[in-house]
Design an enzyme around this catalytic site. Sequence first.
Site, PDB file in Angstrom:
ATOM      1  N   GLY A   1       0.819  -1.209   0.000  1.00  0.00           N
ATOM      2  CA  GLY A   1       0.000   0.000   0.000  1.00  0.00           C
ATOM      3  C   GLY A   1       0.848   1.252   0.000  1.00  0.00           C
ATOM      4  N   TYR A   2       1.901   1.238   0.784  1.00  0.00           N
ATOM      5  CA  TYR A   2       2.804   2.395   0.854  1.00  0.00           C
ATOM      6  C   TYR A   2       3.468   2.628  -0.498  1.00  0.00           C
ATOM      7  CZ  TYR A   2       6.457   5.499   2.636  1.00  0.00           C
ATOM      8  OH  TYR A   2       7.277   6.580   2.858  1.00  0.00           O
ATOM      9  N   ALA A   3       3.957   1.550  -1.111  1.00  0.00           N
ATOM     10  CA  ALA A   3       4.606   1.680  -2.414  1.00  0.00           C
ATOM     11  C   ALA A   3       3.633   2.222  -3.456  1.00  0.00           C
ATOM     12  CB  ALA A   3       5.158   0.328  -2.858  1.00  0.00           C
TER      13      ALA A   3
END
Length: 256
Positions: free
Chosen positions: A160-162
Amino acid sequence: MSVLDKFSLAGKTALVTGCRRGIGFGIADALAGAGANIIGVSASLEASGSDIEKAVTAQGRTFSGHAVDFSDRKAVKGFCDQLSADGIIPDILVNNAGTIKRKPAAEHDDDLWDEVLEVNLNAQFVISREIGQHMIARGTGKIIFTASLLTFQGGITVPGYAASKGGIGQLTKALANEWAGKGVNVNAIAPGYIATDNTQALQDDPVRHKAILERIPAGRWGTPGDFGGPAIFLASDASSYVNGEILVVDGGWMGR
């Protein structure tokens, strides 16, 4: 105007999200040092008495603190509406607020994905749109996003962060394409591995910590203080012809 004068932020107002600690704290502190008054926004920022308020006011600048939940789109929009109602149009917007959730992709639940995308990407667009439209009407403005090495790379166990930081890179370029000709510079800073709360799990992992450090040509993890200069540059007249740039501040990581 001398070259050094172009870096001055005297008389400017900067809104910095995620400024209670870490990179956001370092940026807000540096912008104040360059002359800007600060509007600080974080999920749990104290209305008064915060460490960042003390750092800013110690430099002779004004500070106002606001607690806004960036996972709540209505709260973000409401905050922007209140700024507008109060006649406050920041000269500089630093979109630094963010979160990270670590879990392998096959186990990465919807709620983790949704929270990260909401905080790291959706909220960034909403606040940029709402404040950006006033900057466009005024004909001047500076918007700085906090991107990431994962704007360029995939990372491990942070899907999700990426995805969110990849989106920030494209959003930076998309807004720059539309707004550069209207007097609003939109750029981003992509931090490398920085010693903050967000990377504590990596710092505490002896294997990952060693592998990361061995790849950084500078031979150290970054600190929040490393972002003052880049932020002042992108917030000032010194970067008037810089648009859609993702400035990597990583000790040389991406060069390896």
